[in-house]
Design a protein around this motif. Structure first.
Motif, PDB file in Angstrom:
ATOM      1  N   GLY A   1      37.154 111.933  51.867  1.00 39.08           N
ATOM      2  CA  GLY A   1      37.337 112.916  50.806  1.00 39.08           C
ATOM      3  C   GLY A   1      36.578 112.540  49.542  1.00 39.08           C
ATOM      4  O   GLY A   1      35.991 113.390  48.863  1.00 39.08           O
ATOM      5  N   TRP A   2      36.562 111.253  49.247  1.00 41.03           N
ATOM      6  CA  TRP A   2      35.876 110.747  48.045  1.00 41.03           C
ATOM      7  C   TRP A   2      34.376 111.009  48.123  1.00 41.03           C
ATOM      8  O   TRP A   2      33.769 111.486  47.160  1.00 41.03           O
ATOM      9  CB  TRP A   2      36.168 109.259  47.912  1.00 41.03           C
TER      10      TRP A   2
ATOM     11  N   PHE B   1      45.521 122.042  44.789  1.00 36.18           N
ATOM     12  CA  PHE B   1      46.733 122.381  44.032  1.00 36.18           C
ATOM     13  C   PHE B   1      47.181 123.802  44.360  1.00 36.18           C
ATOM     14  O   PHE B   1      48.371 124.052  44.626  1.00 36.18           O
ATOM     15  CB  PHE B   1      46.468 122.229  42.537  1.00 36.18           C
ATOM     16  N   VAL B   2      46.225 124.729  44.343  1.00 38.76           N
ATOM     17  CA  VAL B   2      46.568 126.126  44.646  1.00 38.76           C
ATOM     18  C   VAL B   2      47.058 126.254  46.086  1.00 38.76           C
ATOM     19  O   VAL B   2      48.010 127.008  46.367  1.00 38.76           O
ATOM     20  CB  VAL B   2      45.345 127.038  44.406  1.00 38.76           C
ATOM     21  N   SER B   3      46.442 125.527  47.000  1.00 43.80           N
ATOM     22  CA  SER B   3      46.870 125.584  48.404  1.00 43.80           C
ATOM     23  C   SER B   3      48.292 125.083  48.568  1.00 43.80           C
ATOM     24  O   SER B   3      49.064 125.582  49.397  1.00 43.80           O
ATOM     25  CB  SER B   3      45.931 124.743  49.273  1.00 43.80           C
TER      26      SER B   3
ATOM     27  N   SER C   1      55.170 115.919  48.418  1.00 38.56           N
ATOM     28  CA  SER C   1      54.393 116.326  49.593  1.00 38.56           C
ATOM     29  C   SER C   1      52.931 116.572  49.224  1.00 38.56           C
ATOM     30  O   SER C   1      52.017 116.208  49.973  1.00 38.56           O
ATOM     31  CB  SER C   1      54.992 117.598  50.205  1.00 38.56           C
ATOM     32  N   TYR C   2      52.730 117.184  48.067  1.00 37.11           N
ATOM     33  CA  TYR C   2      51.359 117.455  47.604  1.00 37.11           C
ATOM     34  C   TYR C   2      50.609 116.157  47.318  1.00 37.11           C
ATOM     35  O   TYR C   2      49.463 115.974  47.770  1.00 37.11           O
ATOM     36  CB  TYR C   2      51.406 118.322  46.350  1.00 37.11           C
ATOM     37  N   LEU C   3      51.241 115.260  46.593  1.00 40.70           N
ATOM     38  CA  LEU C   3      50.564 114.013  46.208  1.00 40.70           C
ATOM     39  C   LEU C   3      50.274 113.133  47.417  1.00 40.70           C
ATOM     40  O   LEU C   3      49.262 112.434  47.456  1.00 40.70           O
ATOM     41  CB  LEU C   3      51.410 113.247  45.186  1.00 40.70           C
ATOM     42  N   GLU C   4      51.164 113.177  48.411  1.00 44.26           N
ATOM     43  CA  GLU C   4      50.957 112.368  49.606  1.00 44.26           C
ATOM     44  C   GLU C   4      50.082 113.074  50.643  1.00 44.26           C
ATOM     45  O   GLU C   4      49.611 112.436  51.586  1.00 44.26           O
ATOM     46  CB  GLU C   4      52.314 112.015  50.238  1.00 44.26           C
ATOM     47  N   GLY C   5      49.853 114.361  50.449  1.00 49.36           N
ATOM     48  CA  GLY C   5      49.077 115.136  51.413  1.00 49.36           C
ATOM     49  C   GLY C   5      47.726 115.552  50.885  1.00 49.36           C
ATOM     50  O   GLY C   5      46.764 114.779  50.863  1.00 49.36           O
ATOM     51  N   GLY C   6      47.638 116.842  50.462  1.00 45.50           N
ATOM     52  CA  GLY C   6      46.359 117.401  50.030  1.00 45.50           C
ATOM     53  C   GLY C   6      45.690 116.637  48.905  1.00 45.50           C
ATOM     54  O   GLY C   6      44.460 116.433  48.927  1.00 45.50           O
TER      55      GLY C   6
END
Length: 349
Positions: free
Chosen positions: A201-202, A164-166, A187-192
């Motif tokens: 990632g999991w 989130f911070v990134s 963009s955040y939800l589809e990316g980082g």
């Protein structure tokens, strides 16, 4: 020719008869009480090897049956946990849909609902029976999912906060969250954010479960999967939907960014529920496989019991009659022994 028989020789002969009769009675008593031949080796002779082989196979079947009972209990609990996950997820999906239609769009209430749902999911995935974690795959001794809300923060919480911070340069609790645009949030939800719930990632920050499900021998000829893993896409998708609403600063977001969170969460959760339905069906297949295997094992055990019985079992009526006859014979021998011991020449002089 004159044959001379002494009192001592008669008594010794009777003693031998008594010992033989007692041995026969001991065997007869065993056969009456157990219904089985007392001395299998003596009774079966060359058939002993066959009897032993049948016994070994019967013991093997019993071992598998006992193992299947444990597996069936675990699968039943797994199914119950999946039902809980499905019900909670479906209720949250309805909440999300309602919020987008203008009904019940209180951001704080929806965030609280997401927090509750994520806690419920983690609790269900950490279900264990007798120290065995049902959703750990082959890693059955360790809880699959760490508490996201723990203090100090879990690896999954740290990873999401960093993402989130990134993406936005501020934390979820910062008032500056209100300036995040719809396109930035997308963009955040589809990316980082999405990367945190990918397979890699999991397992990096959320799960310590193994991808490989446990497998067990459920019949003499069948080995089958008997669990599901917390790494399944259904659980990753449901967790993602909860987390994006629970921890994206929704109470401070502007309406466009907030609606983007709701829209993405709805799409993600809807797809995950479909995956969960598929997963529940696979557990149902596992339960059916175990049940069918048990039916087959029971039939095989009954057949073996019949074969073993034909070799080992005795006629209870014949065994009881033989025991009664031996008892009478022993009592007669005792009586004769007593009378012989009383025979002395002094009585006749």
């Amino acid at each position: 020719m004159v044959s001379i028989t002494s009192t001592a020789s008669l008594a010794n002969a009777l003693r031998k008869t008594i010992v033989d009769t007692q041995n026969q009675m001991s065997k007869a008593q065993v056969e009456v009480s157990t219904g089985r031949v007392a001395d299998l080796g003596l009774a079966l002779g060359g058939g002993t090897a066959q009897d032993v082989s049948l016994g070994v196979r019967s013991a093997d079947l019993s071992s598998i049956t006992n193992s299947n009972a444990v597996i069936a209990a675990r699968l039943s609990t797994t199914d119950t946990s999946l039902e809980t996950i499905a019900t909670t997820a479906q209720n949250f999906l309805e909440t999300l849909v309602g919020a987008q239609s203008g009904a019940g769009s209180d951001a704080q209430a929806i965030q609280d609902n997401a927090v509750s749902g994520l806690k419920s999911l983690i609790g269900a995935l950490d279900t264990s029976i007798g120290g065995v974690y049902l959703f750990g795959g082959v890693s059955t001794s360790t809880s699959p999912i760490a508490d996201y809300f723990s203090d100090p923060p879990s690896a999954s919480k740290d990873a999401l906060d960093q993402a989130f911070v990134s993406a936005f340069g501020v934390t979820q609790s910062d008032d500056a969250v209100g300036s995040i645009t719809q396109s930035q949030m997308q963009s955040y939800l589809e990316g980082g954010f999405s990367d945190l719930f990918s397979a890699s990632g999991w397992t990096t920050s959320w799960s310590s479960a193994s991808d490989r499900a446990t497998s067990n021998r459920i019949s003499l000829s069948q080995i089958a999967d008997t669990s599901v893993s917390a790494n399944d896409s259904a659980f990753r998708g449901i967790a993602a939907a909860y987390a994006m609403v629970a921890d994206s600063g929704v109470t401070k977001l502007g309406s466009d960014a907030y609606n983007e969170v709701l829209r993405t969460a709805t799409t993600t959760l809807s797809s995950a529920i479909g995956d969960l339905t598929r997963l529940r069906a696979s557990v149902g297949v596992m339960q059916t496989n175990v049940s069918n295997a048990n039916d087959s094992l029971t039939a095989q055990q009954n057949a073996l019991a019949s074969q073993i019985g034909a070799l080992e079992n005795v006629d209870p009526y014949e065994a009881s009659t033989r025991l009664n006859n031996l008892t009478t014979q022993l009592e007669t021998s005792y009586t004769l022994t007593g009378k012989i011991q009383q025979l002395t020449l002094t009585k006749y002089i």
